[in-house]
Design a protein around this motif. Structure first.
Motif, short mmCIF file in Angstrom:
data_model
loop_
_atom_site.label_atom_id
_atom_site.label_comp_id
_atom_site.label_asym_id
_atom_site.label_seq_id
_atom_site.Cartn_x
_atom_site.Cartn_y
_atom_site.Cartn_z
N ASP A 167 39.38 -0.12 64.48
CA ASP A 167 40.27 0.29 63.38
C ASP A 167 41.36 1.23 63.89
O ASP A 167 42.54 1.12 63.52
N VAL A 173 43.97 -0.78 65.82
CA VAL A 173 44.82 -1.60 64.95
C VAL A 173 45.86 -0.72 64.26
O VAL A 173 47.05 -1.06 64.21
N VAL A 232 41.97 -8.83 64.98
CA VAL A 232 42.27 -8.31 63.64
C VAL A 232 43.76 -8.43 63.35
O VAL A 232 44.18 -8.88 62.27
N GLU A 272 45.31 -10.70 60.35
CA GLU A 272 46.13 -10.09 59.31
C GLU A 272 47.49 -10.79 59.19
O GLU A 272 48.07 -10.86 58.10
N GLN A 313 39.84 -13.30 50.92
CA GLN A 313 39.59 -11.88 50.80
C GLN A 313 38.38 -11.67 49.92
O GLN A 313 38.25 -12.27 48.86
N CYS A 337 37.16 -10.82 59.71
CA CYS A 337 37.16 -9.46 60.25
C CYS A 337 37.27 -8.46 59.10
O CYS A 337 37.51 -8.81 57.95
N TRP A 338 37.10 -7.19 59.46
CA TRP A 338 37.43 -6.08 58.55
C TRP A 338 38.88 -5.68 58.84
O TRP A 338 39.26 -5.50 59.99
N SER A 339 39.68 -5.57 57.78
CA SER A 339 41.08 -5.21 57.95
C SER A 339 41.32 -3.79 57.47
O SER A 339 41.18 -3.50 56.28
N HIS A 366 44.15 -2.49 57.28
CA HIS A 366 45.38 -2.57 56.49
C HIS A 366 45.07 -2.93 55.04
O HIS A 366 45.54 -2.29 54.10
N HIS A 374 37.24 -6.85 53.76
CA HIS A 374 36.93 -7.97 54.64
C HIS A 374 37.86 -9.13 54.32
O HIS A 374 38.03 -9.50 53.15
#
Length: 977
Positions: free
Chosen positions: A628, A631, A832, A836, A888, A922-924, A926, A930
């Motif tokens: 995180d 990113v 990621v 995104e 999402q 993935c986990w975003s 932004h 997830h």
């Protein structure tokens, strides 16, 4: 059983070993088989199907019966042939394919049920009820099948690999091989001599023949000493040449440490031998004669019986008074009787079906007679039935040698699909007329059965192969012709065994014929003849002859199977070179690997590359915290990532643009110098197999990038197209993946950072816009390439410098960018960032994806032709409504499982209602939830809809909302700024 006189074992060196836990003693020079025979052990194994008792049958690698497990624990080696296992101190051998013990095997009940297990029973039974197959029949068969068992423990031994190049490779160190090697070596040729035995001499070690009126071992020792003393000769004993391959390449395994109590260095070495010429002098394998009950322990090949007596000074007799009989259709069996008599072994009779059989010595001879039956307990033969003139009588007999002629050992000569050729006069298959390039055959392998014939043919083969003018003087040797008749089996009511290992009888072959399995390929598979570890070495020719009798055809008309590598079983450990763990396959390190390692990066395998996965910092307790941070650093400052692993291919030439037009689905020939274009490559069937960029550096120079995973594949396909599809085009390719270190510089501050390293180059958007490229210099004169491309959706570049400067370049960029927030990021953050942004990668390009599915259908140009373009427009592909969408989680805390299938809410979870699948997740940071990419039927028109991402195998279900695949900066304002 006491030893006979003579032999070639060292009686001064006693070696202790165990078999099935019982202690025995042998001598240096013994094989496990000869040592067991010397200790009176007759029962050594069980057959595959019926679990019938089996004894030692041969004296070489053709052994079908004496298969044992050597060693214990992790070093256990199953299916080792006791006849070629060299005895050493502490050797531990265990019989196999039996339960609970060799003496009492519960599965010998199969023999009583043999009427139900006839030829082809696999295919004719276990059919009903159908549901029983998976739940009962298959598990039962799998538990009963197999011979030895693997330990399932990691192999603790080391293995080597080596490469040899020679003028002449000689395969086999019998009289023909030694004569060939001596001829070539004295002429100055580079020679490699390989033999699977631990002692040179081949069949000479098993005979009492003299050379120049002296024991043959004296000539063998002198020849070996001379060969080993010459710098142009490499003698490889304990080495099996197992395969003949293209371009004069041979595969060989040297057993370096198998004869030691524990390997000191490596256990085995895999040799790749490249030879200008080769001579196959692999000898011949003796045939047996099937008759009722011919599989009992104590019945063995006549030549093997002679070998055990002459070389190892043992016989399978339980006591010195046990009588031995010889059943032979050739003069060779009579020689066995003579040698045994000379050692004081009582001979019951020589049984010869020929009315004109010769009497070579003072032994009982039964002319015109056959052995028609055998009796005995589970531990061995006790009596035989001799039929002569219509009358049959039983005689006490403990050992029977059977000799039906010899089959040249032509396997390696047939590995290029050359079929052996039948000689009616010799009643044997001779080497194919179309041999592998550069190969010739000599000695018994070429049908030269006498010692003189073997010596002469070996020397002549070397002379012809090397174009020599003279031959060395060869020793005087026996040249007696061996007469014989072909007796393929003795008709009778009992079961006559053709293939001992797989329990195939004459009746099985007759049944296969009756059921119309008359092709040799069908016969093999219907009866399992010639399968498993011996590959039919002692059975195939006899089986073909029996089939020929049944069909009324000749043996050539019946046909023969061809052979394939390996000649004998090869351990997978040595084929893999012993590469385990980190050495399982080569690891490629990026140019910035030392720098990344110094920063404490965690690494991950990506293909063959080790790439930085993320860079943990002090205080971060979970990998996602690091990802995180990386990113967000890219989105807010500037991030640096080594992308050297992307394939890089230089395409140059007058027709480079036209070539790329045909390789890429979209137009590349119109690309302007100094510009970059995203491109798609299709397979011939119209599906995508790679994407990447194409940069035009000059009128006749393009740089193509590919995905990391497909770098080799793309280059191979492009070379095929250049050389085979369009050889008329003026274009050349070279892979430069390893030549350039390439670093992605991404984020709002990327331009500011690069301005600090480039030499006098204008990076403004007006002069160097998005999708531009240039050759330039950095850091006061270092040549470099700069591409303004983005995989993250940020204002980004990729800078390439010669690979040796990659580590220094990363260090310089990080140092100069501290005030700009320069942060290294790894493959996790890279994933990621691209998810995104909605960029497709390997997970989306999985071989079942079309350009339409990615929403890129219009990139397939209709103004030109290209690989796969026509088939990409198939009705079925164009009608596919699945499209790449973003997903999402409705509940941001719920993880979306990658690979999950997509279903409409409320519908059943099965293939009939499957709407697509999740490709990447993935986990975003932004989005603060997830997210995922996936293909969804009708995805273009389903924005905002809630669907279910389900993983039925693990019981996972997540409600997800269909959104645009572009989670971040959908208009692309940041990357074009």
């Amino acid at each position: 059983m006491t030893r006979l006189d003579g032999g070639h074992v060292d009686r001064t060196r006693a070696l202790r070993f165990t078999f099935d836990g019982k202690r025995y003693t042998g001598h240096s020079g013994d094989t496990l088989a000869s040592a067991l025979m010397a200790n009176g052990v007759r029962l050594v194994g069980r057959s595959f199907k019926y679990h019938r008792p089996r004894g030692i049958f041969s004296a070489g690698s053709e052994e079908p019966n004496a298969l044992v497990t050597i060693g214990t624990g992790a070093r256990a080696e199953p299916n080792s042939r006791a006849t070629v296992v060299e005895l050493h101190e502490g050797l531990a051998a265990t019989s196999q394919n039996r339960w609970p013990s060799l003496g009492f095997d519960a599965l010998q009940v199969n023999d009583l049920l043999s009427p139900f297990f006839a030829a082809g029973f696999y295919y004719k039974t276990f059919m009903q009820p159908a549901e029983f197959w998976e739940k009962l029949y298959e598990p039962m068969i799998r538990r009963a099948a197999g011979l030895g068992k693997l330990s399932m423990l990691p192999d603790p031994d080391a293995y080597g690999r080596g490469f040899l190049h020679c003028d002449l490779l000689v395969i086999g160190a019998g009289p023909a091989g030694l004569a060939a090697s001596l001829t070539a070596a004295r002429a100055g040729a580079e020679v490699v001599l390989a033999d699977e035995d631990f002692a040179l001499g081949g069949r000479l070690l098993a005979e009492t023949h003299t050379l120049d009126d002296d024991d043959a071992t004296a000539w063998i020792a002198a020849t070996e000493a001379e060969l080993r003393s010459l710098p142009n000769v490499r003698v490889l004993s304990r080495t099996t040449v197992f395969g003949t391959y293209d371009h004069g390449v041979f595969g060989a395994v040297e057993r370096v440490g198998d004869h030691l109590p524990r390997p000191q260095t490596v256990r085995q070495t895999l040799w790749r031998i490249t030879a200008k010429r080769s001579i196959l002098a692999a000898g011949a394998i003796e045939r047996h004669i099937p008759f009722a009950g011919n599989d009992r322990p104590g019945i063995l090949l006549g030549g093997a019986l002679r070998a055990y007596a002459n070389r190892w000074s043992v016989t399978p007799q339980a006591s010195e008074t046990d009588r031995v009989a010889i059943f032979t259709s050739t003069d060779d069996g009579h020689r066995t009787a003579l040698d045994l008599m000379a050692k004081g072994v009582p001979i019951l009779a020589v049984i010869d079906p020929r009315e004109d059989a010769p009497r070579l010595g003072n032994y009982p001879l039964r002319k015109g007679a056959v052995v028609s039956g055998a009796k005995g307990g589970r531990k061995g033969l006790s009596s035989i039935e001799i039929t002569e003139g219509g009358r049959s009588d039983w005689f006490e007999c403990a050992v029977l040698g059977v000799s039906g002629g010899w089959n040249p050992n032509v396997h390696l000569a047939s590995h290029h699909r050359g079929r052996p050729e039948w000689s009616e006069a010799d009643a044997q298959f001779l080497p194919p007329s179309e041999l592998p390039p550069g190969m010739s055959v000599a000695g018994a392998a070429a049908g030269q059965g006498s010692t003189h014939g073997a010596l002469a043919s070996g020397a002549e083969a070397a002379k012809a192969a090397l174009g020599l003018d003279t031959l060395p003087e060869l020793p005087r040797a026996e040249d007696a012709p061996s007469r014989g008749m072909a007796l393929w089996h003795v008709p009778g009511r009992g079961r006559a065994w053709v293939d001992f290992q797989n329990d195939v009888t004459v009746k099985d072959i007759a049944l296969a014929h009756k059921e119309n399995m008359r092709s040799v390929e069908h016969l093999k598979r219907w009866t399992t003849l010639g399968m498993a570890t011996d590959q039919g070495k002692t059975a195939n020719v006899t089986a073909l002859a029996v089939m020929a009798e049944l069909t009324g055809k000749t043996i050539p008309q019946t046909g023969t199977t061809v052979f394939r590598p390996p000649y004998t079983p090869v351990a997978l450990g040595v084929l893999g070179g012993g590469d385990t763990g980190a050495h399982f396959r080569p690891r490629r390190l990026t140019p910035t690997h030392p720098w990344a390692k110094a920063q404490g990066a965690e690494f991950v395998e990506v293909g063959q590359w080790m790439r930085a996965q993320y860079f943990p910092q002090e205080g971060e307790t979970h990998w996602r915290e690091s990802v995180d941070r990386e990113v967000l650093a890219v989105r807010s400052g500037v991030g640096l990532c080594d992308v050297t692993t992307l394939g890089k291919i230089d395409v140059q030439g007058k027709d480079a643009g036209e070539f790329l037009n045909r390789v890429y689905a979209n137009m590349m020939g119109t690309l302007k110098v100094g510009r970059v274009r995203y491109g798609l490559m299709l397979r011939a069937d119209g599906f995508l197999y790679d994407d990447g960029t194409c940069a035009r550096m000059a009128e006749d120079h393009y740089v193509v990038t590919t995905t990391t995973a497909n770098a080799g594949l793309v280059y191979r396909q492009m070379e095929f197209a250049r050389q085979c599809l369009w050889p008329d085009l003026d274009v050349q390719l070279i892979s430069t993946t390893d030549a350039w270190a390439q670093i992605a510089v991404a984020g709002p501050n990327s331009r500011a950072l690069l301005e600090r390293v480039v030499d006098g180059f204008d990076l403004s958007t007006e002069s160097f816009p998005f999708m531009a490229c240039a050759d330039l210099t950095v850091c006061d004169g270092l040549r470099a390439r700069l591409f303004r491309i983005s995989f993250s959706g940020e204002h980004a570049y990729e800078i390439a410098v010669p690979a040796r400067f990659g580590n220094a370049m990363m260090d310089r960029l990080m140092s100069l960018g501290q005030d700009l927030g320069a942060t290294p990021y790894g493959t996790e953050a890279l994933a990621v960032l691209r998810i995104e942004k909605g960029h497709a990668a390997g997970a989306e390009l999985n071989g079942q994806t079309t350009a339409q599915m990615l929403g890129l259908g219009r990139m397939i140009s209709r103004k030109k032709d290209s690989i796969g373009a026509v088939l990409s427009r198939r009705e079925g592909l164009e009608a596919d409504t699945r499209r790449l969408v973003g997903l999402q989680s409705v509940d941001p805390s719920q993880k979306i499982p990658a690979g999950a299938h997509l279903f409409t809410a409320g519908e059943a979870r099965d293939l009939n209602t499957d709407q697509g699948w999740v490709t990447s997740a993935c986990w975003s940071p932004h989005v603060e939830g997830h997210i995922a990419l996936g293909f969804l039927a009708g995805g273009d028109g389903r924005m905002g809809e809630e669907v279910i991402a389900a993983n039925p195998l693990e019981g996972q279900e997540v409600a997800v909302r269909v959104v645009s695949a572009h989670f971040f900066d959908p208009e692309g304002d940041r990357l074009r700024a």
